[in-house]
Write a protein that holds these residues in place. Structure first.
Motif, PDB file in Angstrom:
ATOM      1  N   LYS A  85       0.864  -1.130   0.166  1.00  0.00           N
ATOM      2  CA  LYS A  85      -0.239   0.075   0.002  1.00  0.00           C
ATOM      3  C   LYS A  85       0.931   1.324  -0.070  1.00  0.00           C
ATOM      4  CE  LYS A  85      -3.795  -2.414   0.439  1.00  0.00           C
ATOM      5  NZ  LYS A  85      -4.697  -2.481   1.492  1.00  0.00           N
ATOM      6  N   TYR A  86       0.502   2.377  -0.627  1.00  0.00           N
ATOM      7  CA  TYR A  86       0.918   3.430  -0.698  1.00  0.00           C
ATOM      8  C   TYR A  86       0.150   4.781  -0.540  1.00  0.00           C
ATOM      9  CZ  TYR A  86       4.508   0.674  -3.107  1.00  0.00           C
ATOM     10  OH  TYR A  86       5.415  -0.518  -3.402  1.00  0.00           O
ATOM     11  N   ASP A  87       0.809   5.860  -0.100  1.00  0.00           N
ATOM     12  CA  ASP A  87      -0.085   7.005   0.099  1.00  0.00           C
ATOM     13  C   ASP A  87      -0.093   7.769  -1.055  1.00  0.00           C
ATOM     14  OD1 ASP A  87      -0.109   6.962   3.089  1.00  0.00           O
ATOM     15  OD2 ASP A  87       1.921   6.966   2.768  1.00  0.00           O
ATOM     16  N   VAL A  88       0.980   7.831  -1.982  1.00  0.00           N
ATOM     17  CA  VAL A  88       0.924   8.528  -3.169  1.00  0.00           C
ATOM     18  C   VAL A  88       1.506   7.721  -4.497  1.00  0.00           C
ATOM     19  CG1 VAL A  88       1.716  10.641  -4.810  1.00  0.00           C
ATOM     20  CG2 VAL A  88       1.225  10.654  -2.029  1.00  0.00           C
ATOM     21  N   VAL A  89       0.860   7.670  -5.490  1.00  0.00           N
ATOM     22  CA  VAL A  89       1.199   6.763  -6.662  1.00  0.00           C
ATOM     23  C   VAL A  89       1.275   7.716  -7.722  1.00  0.00           C
ATOM     24  CG1 VAL A  89       0.705   5.030  -8.385  1.00  0.00           C
ATOM     25  CG2 VAL A  89      -0.095   4.709  -5.942  1.00  0.00           C
ATOM     26  N   ILE A  90       2.633   7.789  -8.348  1.00  0.00           N
ATOM     27  CA  ILE A  90       2.805   8.992  -9.903  1.00  0.00           C
ATOM     28  C   ILE A  90       3.411   7.880 -10.780  1.00  0.00           C
ATOM     29  CG2 ILE A  90       4.192  10.650 -10.303  1.00  0.00           C
ATOM     30  CD1 ILE A  90       4.584  11.363  -7.304  1.00  0.00           C
ATOM     31  N   HIS A  91       2.556   8.246 -11.903  1.00  0.00           N
ATOM     32  CA  HIS A  91       2.893   7.450 -13.181  1.00  0.00           C
ATOM     33  C   HIS A  91       3.335   8.450 -13.852  1.00  0.00           C
ATOM     34  CE1 HIS A  91       2.707   4.710 -16.184  1.00  0.00           C
ATOM     35  NE2 HIS A  91       1.363   4.659 -16.677  1.00  0.00           N
TER      36      HIS A  91
ATOM     37  N   ARG B 236      -5.863   2.657  -6.291  1.00  0.00           N
ATOM     38  CA  ARG B 236      -7.493   2.463  -5.899  1.00  0.00           C
ATOM     39  C   ARG B 236      -7.422   1.512  -4.561  1.00  0.00           C
ATOM     40  NH1 ARG B 236     -11.384  -1.625  -6.440  1.00  0.00           N
ATOM     41  NH2 ARG B 236     -10.136  -2.594  -7.687  1.00  0.00           N
ATOM     42  N   LYS B 237      -6.603   0.538  -4.768  1.00  0.00           N
ATOM     43  CA  LYS B 237      -6.400  -0.637  -3.685  1.00  0.00           C
ATOM     44  C   LYS B 237      -5.830   0.121  -2.395  1.00  0.00           C
ATOM     45  CE  LYS B 237      -6.452  -4.457  -6.705  1.00  0.00           C
ATOM     46  NZ  LYS B 237      -5.636  -5.560  -7.166  1.00  0.00           N
ATOM     47  N   SER B 238      -4.912   1.214  -2.433  1.00  0.00           N
ATOM     48  CA  SER B 238      -4.401   1.726  -1.318  1.00  0.00           C
ATOM     49  C   SER B 238      -5.091   3.063  -1.110  1.00  0.00           C
ATOM     50  CB  SER B 238      -2.836   2.098  -1.999  1.00  0.00           C
ATOM     51  OG  SER B 238      -2.083   1.340  -2.201  1.00  0.00           O
ATOM     52  N   ASP B 239      -5.977   3.281  -1.698  1.00  0.00           N
ATOM     53  CA  ASP B 239      -6.759   4.569  -1.350  1.00  0.00           C
ATOM     54  C   ASP B 239      -5.768   5.871  -1.351  1.00  0.00           C
ATOM     55  OD1 ASP B 239      -8.962   6.302  -0.989  1.00  0.00           O
ATOM     56  OD2 ASP B 239      -8.851   6.059   1.268  1.00  0.00           O
ATOM     57  N   ALA B 240      -5.015   6.106  -2.340  1.00  0.00           N
ATOM     58  CA  ALA B 240      -3.838   6.682  -2.453  1.00  0.00           C
ATOM     59  C   ALA B 240      -4.133   7.972  -3.409  1.00  0.00           C
ATOM     60  CB  ALA B 240      -2.530   6.064  -3.107  1.00  0.00           C
ATOM     61  N   ILE B 241      -3.479   8.958  -3.379  1.00  0.00           N
ATOM     62  CA  ILE B 241      -3.540  10.082  -4.384  1.00  0.00           C
ATOM     63  C   ILE B 241      -2.868   9.349  -5.471  1.00  0.00           C
ATOM     64  CG2 ILE B 241      -2.215  12.333  -5.141  1.00  0.00           C
ATOM     65  CD1 ILE B 241      -2.572  12.914  -1.963  1.00  0.00           C
ATOM     66  N   PHE B 242      -3.303   9.867  -6.719  1.00  0.00           N
ATOM     67  CA  PHE B 242      -2.920   9.217  -8.107  1.00  0.00           C
ATOM     68  C   PHE B 242      -2.470  10.440  -9.066  1.00  0.00           C
ATOM     69  CE2 PHE B 242      -3.262   8.167 -12.479  1.00  0.00           C
ATOM     70  CZ  PHE B 242      -2.356   7.039 -12.518  1.00  0.00           C
ATOM     71  N   ILE B 243      -1.154  10.682  -9.238  1.00  0.00           N
ATOM     72  CA  ILE B 243      -1.005  11.794 -10.129  1.00  0.00           C
ATOM     73  C   ILE B 243      -0.399  11.035 -11.439  1.00  0.00           C
ATOM     74  CG2 ILE B 243       0.827  13.504 -10.261  1.00  0.00           C
ATOM     75  CD1 ILE B 243       0.572  14.184  -7.385  1.00  0.00           C
ATOM     76  N   TYR B 244      -0.934  11.649 -12.638  1.00  0.00           N
ATOM     77  CA  TYR B 244      -0.515  11.016 -13.828  1.00  0.00           C
ATOM     78  C   TYR B 244      -0.006  12.251 -14.686  1.00  0.00           C
ATOM     79  CZ  TYR B 244      -0.722   9.411 -18.395  1.00  0.00           C
ATOM     80  OH  TYR B 244      -0.238   8.779 -19.761  1.00  0.00           O
ATOM     81  N   SER B 245       1.242  11.998 -15.149  1.00  0.00           N
ATOM     82  CA  SER B 245       2.097  12.935 -15.838  1.00  0.00           C
ATOM     83  C   SER B 245       1.486  12.737 -17.188  1.00  0.00           C
ATOM     84  CB  SER B 245       3.600  12.735 -15.747  1.00  0.00           C
ATOM     85  OG  SER B 245       4.105  13.654 -16.281  1.00  0.00           O
ATOM     86  N   SER B 246       0.841  13.520 -17.853  1.00  0.00           N
ATOM     87  CA  SER B 246       0.159  13.415 -19.211  1.00  0.00           C
ATOM     88  C   SER B 246       1.216  14.325 -20.190  1.00  0.00           C
ATOM     89  CB  SER B 246      -1.433  13.954 -19.333  1.00  0.00           C
ATOM     90  OG  SER B 246      -1.661  13.676 -20.486  1.00  0.00           O
ATOM     91  N   SER B 247       0.729  14.927 -20.843  1.00  0.00           N
ATOM     92  CA  SER B 247       1.698  15.656 -21.927  1.00  0.00           C
ATOM     93  C   SER B 247       0.801  16.976 -22.687  1.00  0.00           C
ATOM     94  CB  SER B 247       2.092  14.756 -23.016  1.00  0.00           C
ATOM     95  OG  SER B 247       2.913  15.516 -23.935  1.00  0.00           O
ATOM     96  N   SER B 248       1.779  17.872 -22.913  1.00  0.00           N
ATOM     97  CA  SER B 248       1.244  18.975 -23.782  1.00  0.00           C
ATOM     98  C   SER B 248       0.637  18.371 -25.257  1.00  0.00           C
ATOM     99  CB  SER B 248       1.685  20.084 -23.903  1.00  0.00           C
ATOM    100  OG  SER B 248       3.285  19.592 -24.704  1.00  0.00           O
ATOM    101  N   GLU B 249       1.311  16.935 -25.614  1.00  0.00           N
ATOM    102  CA  GLU B 249       1.098  16.601 -26.866  1.00  0.00           C
ATOM    103  C   GLU B 249      -0.409  16.224 -27.081  1.00  0.00           C
ATOM    104  OE1 GLU B 249       2.984  15.879 -29.316  1.00  0.00           O
ATOM    105  OE2 GLU B 249       4.978  16.904 -28.626  1.00  0.00           O
TER     106      GLU B 249
END
Length: 305
Positions: free
Chosen positions: A57-63, A96-109
């Motif tokens: 489990k994690y508090d923050v998940v960053i992709h 979701r299973k961690s009830d974590a903050i999820f940050i996704y690094s998308s793109s200006s593309e």
């Protein structure tokens, strides 16, 4: 706090982990990492993100995991699309299973050849879904859609960023991995021709990496931004030909500028509307392009032969 960061050994990830306090787990297949150095508080898992799974489990998940260089992702379109589809799904499930903050690094593309400059977050984009760049920009768009689906169906604390041409030390310069700033700098330092795709009048907005890190930290720690999307970039346009001339001036190089055929579906203009980030994150860029280029050039002088 416990952090899970995909692509944490890459350019962006390596800078972010320098500024995070907590227990950090990195998942990276090291396919594009070059200048990463592990630290004592970091656990490194060598694995493709689309295959990764865990019960921890994690508090923050960053992709962050992705192939961001056009030459590179056009050479590996399947791998690129999978990291931004199956990889995003894997990271969302862990969050979701961690009830974590999820940050996704998308793109200006994801904006494609935008018709509104500077481009706001509510612009839908103008992209070619089957073009050479689609493996990247359409998979980024899908990932945003999937993340927002998790926000709406499961109430996951999703936060999406759209970085605009981040640069700085540790930006890979070699082969198909080199992006415009690192490529120009190394060509200038070595006295090689500066190679511009097209006529050089296309524009980009460049963001120094420390400004990106600050924005990302604000996205992690700011309350009340669940389900929000932010442009993380500069609202100042720079022509590619002017970028090349600026690098030649700072380096003192005598390199010539040569022009190559334009890339397919290459956007003509790009700049970020950052009013939302200013308002909700209390963030805006601090490092000018000239200062950021000088710092980056000085770093490259120390690492290349």
């Amino acid at each position: 706090m416990r952090f899970l960061i995909s692509g944490g050994a890459g350019f962006l990830g390596s800078h972010l982990i320098d500024s995070i306090n907590g227990e950090i787990v990195i998942v990276d297949d090291f396919s594009t990492a070059k200048y990463f150095q592990a630290k004592s508080n970091i656990k490194v898992i060598r694995e493709k993100i689309e295959r990764f799974d865990t019960t921890e489990k994690y508090d923050v998940v960053i992709h962050l995991a992705s192939r961001p260089s056009p030459e590179d992702y056009m050479q590996y379109p399947v791998e690129t699309a999978l990291s931004n589809s199956l990889g995003t799904y894997r990271m969302l499930e862990i969050a979701r299973k961690s009830d974590a903050i999820f940050i996704y690094s998308s793109s200006s593309e994801i904006y494609g050849d935008a018709e509104i400059i500077p481009t706001p977050e509510d612009y839908w984009g103008k992209v070619n879904p089957i073009g050479m760049r689609s493996c990247y920009d359409e998979s980024k768009r899908f990932s945003e859609a999937l993340a927002m689906s998790y926000y709406r169906e499961y109430g996951l604390d999703v936060r999406i960023q759209r970085p605009f041409n981040v640069y700085g030390p540790r930006l890979r310069e070699d082969g198909s991995y080199g992006r415009v700033i690192s490529r120009f700098i190394v060509q200038a330092l070595r006295g090689e021709n500066i190679t511009i795709y097209g006529d050089g009048n296309q524009t980009r907005s460049f963001l120094y990496v420390s400004d990106w890190v600050e924005a990302t930290l604000k996205m992690i720690y700011t309350n009340g931004i669940k389900g929000q999307v932010f442009n993380i970039g500069s609202d100042k346009e720079t022509k590619i030909i002017d970028l090349a001339r600026m690098i030649l001036k700072i380096t003192g190089s005598k390199s010539n500028i040569v022009f190559l055929p334009p890339r397919e579906d290459d956007p003509r203009r790009r700049a970020a509307d950052i009013k939302k980030a200013k308002e909700l994150l209390k963030w805006e860029p601090k490092i000018s392009l000239e200062e950021g280029l000088t710092r980056t050039i000085n770093w490259f002088r120390s690492v290349i032969s």
